[in-house]
Design a protein around this motif. Structure first.
Motif, short mmCIF file in Angstrom:
data_model
loop_
_atom_site.label_atom_id
_atom_site.label_comp_id
_atom_site.label_asym_id
_atom_site.label_seq_id
_atom_site.Cartn_x
_atom_site.Cartn_y
_atom_site.Cartn_z
N SER A 141 0.82 -1.22 0.00
CA SER A 141 0.00 0.00 0.00
C SER A 141 0.86 1.27 0.00
O SER A 141 0.36 2.34 -0.34
CB SER A 141 -0.96 0.00 1.19
N ALA A 142 2.13 1.14 0.36
CA ALA A 142 3.04 2.29 0.35
C ALA A 142 3.84 2.38 -0.95
O ALA A 142 4.78 3.16 -1.04
CB ALA A 142 3.99 2.20 1.55
N GLY A 143 3.45 1.58 -1.94
CA GLY A 143 4.08 1.70 -3.25
C GLY A 143 5.29 0.83 -3.49
O GLY A 143 5.99 1.01 -4.48
N TRP A 144 5.56 -0.12 -2.62
CA TRP A 144 6.67 -1.04 -2.83
C TRP A 144 6.25 -2.10 -3.84
O TRP A 144 5.09 -2.49 -3.91
CB TRP A 144 7.08 -1.68 -1.50
N THR A 145 7.21 -2.60 -4.61
CA THR A 145 6.97 -3.59 -5.65
C THR A 145 7.56 -4.93 -5.24
O THR A 145 8.74 -5.01 -4.86
CB THR A 145 7.62 -3.13 -6.98
N ALA A 146 6.74 -5.98 -5.34
CA ALA A 146 7.24 -7.33 -5.05
C ALA A 146 8.15 -7.77 -6.18
O ALA A 146 7.79 -7.67 -7.36
CB ALA A 146 6.08 -8.30 -4.89
N ALA A 147 9.34 -8.24 -5.82
CA ALA A 147 10.30 -8.69 -6.83
C ALA A 147 10.29 -10.20 -6.97
O ALA A 147 10.76 -10.73 -7.95
CB ALA A 147 11.71 -8.21 -6.46
N GLY A 148 9.78 -10.90 -5.97
CA GLY A 148 9.74 -12.35 -6.03
C GLY A 148 9.65 -12.95 -4.64
O GLY A 148 9.84 -12.27 -3.64
N THR A 149 9.36 -14.23 -4.61
CA THR A 149 9.21 -14.95 -3.35
C THR A 149 10.16 -16.13 -3.32
O THR A 149 10.32 -16.84 -4.31
CB THR A 149 7.75 -15.43 -3.18
N ILE A 150 10.78 -16.33 -2.17
CA ILE A 150 11.70 -17.44 -1.96
C ILE A 150 11.05 -18.38 -0.95
O ILE A 150 10.76 -17.98 0.19
CB ILE A 150 13.06 -16.95 -1.43
N GLU A 160 9.02 -22.72 12.28
CA GLU A 160 8.50 -23.21 11.01
C GLU A 160 9.09 -22.40 9.85
O GLU A 160 9.10 -21.17 9.89
CB GLU A 160 6.98 -23.06 11.00
N LEU A 161 9.59 -23.11 8.84
CA LEU A 161 10.13 -22.41 7.68
C LEU A 161 9.01 -21.75 6.89
O LEU A 161 7.97 -22.36 6.65
CB LEU A 161 10.91 -23.37 6.78
N ARG A 162 9.24 -20.49 6.52
CA ARG A 162 8.21 -19.70 5.83
C ARG A 162 8.82 -19.05 4.60
O ARG A 162 10.02 -18.74 4.57
CB ARG A 162 7.68 -18.61 6.77
N PRO A 163 7.99 -18.77 3.60
CA PRO A 163 8.48 -18.04 2.43
C PRO A 163 8.68 -16.57 2.75
O PRO A 163 8.06 -16.01 3.66
CB PRO A 163 7.37 -18.23 1.40
N THR A 164 9.55 -15.94 1.99
CA THR A 164 9.83 -14.52 2.13
C THR A 164 9.66 -13.86 0.77
O THR A 164 10.06 -14.42 -0.25
CB THR A 164 11.27 -14.30 2.63
N THR A 165 9.05 -12.68 0.78
CA THR A 165 8.90 -11.90 -0.44
C THR A 165 9.88 -10.74 -0.40
O THR A 165 10.00 -10.06 0.62
CB THR A 165 7.46 -11.39 -0.61
N LEU A 166 10.59 -10.55 -1.50
CA LEU A 166 11.52 -9.43 -1.64
C LEU A 166 10.77 -8.27 -2.28
O LEU A 166 10.01 -8.47 -3.22
CB LEU A 166 12.71 -9.84 -2.50
N TYR A 167 11.02 -7.07 -1.77
CA TYR A 167 10.37 -5.86 -2.27
C TYR A 167 11.43 -4.81 -2.57
O TYR A 167 12.50 -4.80 -1.97
CB TYR A 167 9.41 -5.28 -1.22
#
Length: 173
Positions: A141-150, A160-167
């Motif tokens: 909502s603050a204008g950041w762009t998702a670059a991908g998820t690992i 617990e292992l969780r995915p992370t999204t890069l912005y």
């Protein structure tokens, strides 16, 4: 409530308060790099290391304080030390105490760091956050762009292992 940029000396002086914020953040389930339960001594040692990084100019730290001068939030910018990366910074450890959530403090801290980065000539910011976390909504909502998820990038406080999204976010023109 006020937001202040703190020097390494100030971070060291208030490390106990910052450690309380960090332990509260981890206890509430936020994935900020630590496993639960996070003890106060470990959180205190981590903030003391951050004080040294702030003194060295590798880290900029802002703290949000309530009217009683209690630390209720923080955000930092980490500056790379490579010659080819002087145009960017990493947004790290945006934390808001459970008692202060839902009042726009996270957005204010984020905007403060973005404005300071732009004023320092940084044109690109990046961060990583747990996929599906409340923080993701804030960044989008603050204008950041998702670059991908690992997948399985980091362990949540529960282990617990969780995915992370890069912005990322471009600043300025």
């Amino acid at each position: 409530m006020r937001v202040e940029r703190w020097t390494g000396t100030r971070v060291r002086e208030r490390a106990d308060d910052l450690a309380e914020l960090l332990t509260d953040t981890v206890a509430s389930g936020a994935s900020v790099g630590f496993l639960a339960p996070l003890g106060h001594p470990e959180a205190l040692a981590w903030w003391r290391e951050r004080a040294a990084a702030a003194t060295a100019g590798e880290l900029a730290v802002w703290a949000a304080l309530d009217p009683a001068d209690r630390v209720i939030g923080t955000v930092s910018l980490a500056f790379p030390d490579k010659p080819n990366s002087g145009h960017r910074a990493e947004l790290v450890k945006l934390m808001v105490h459970r008692s202060a959530r839902g009042r726009g403090l996270g957005r204010r801290l984020l905007a403060t760091a973005e404005q300071a980065a732009a004023a320092a000539g940084r044109t690109l910011l990046h961060l990583d956050t747990e996929t599906g976390s409340p923080a993701e909504h804030l960044y989008r909502s603050a204008g950041w762009t998702a670059a991908g998820t690992i997948p399985d990038y980091a362990a949540a406080p529960t282990g617990e292992l969780r995915p992370t999204t890069l912005y990322y976010k471009r600043l300025g023109g």
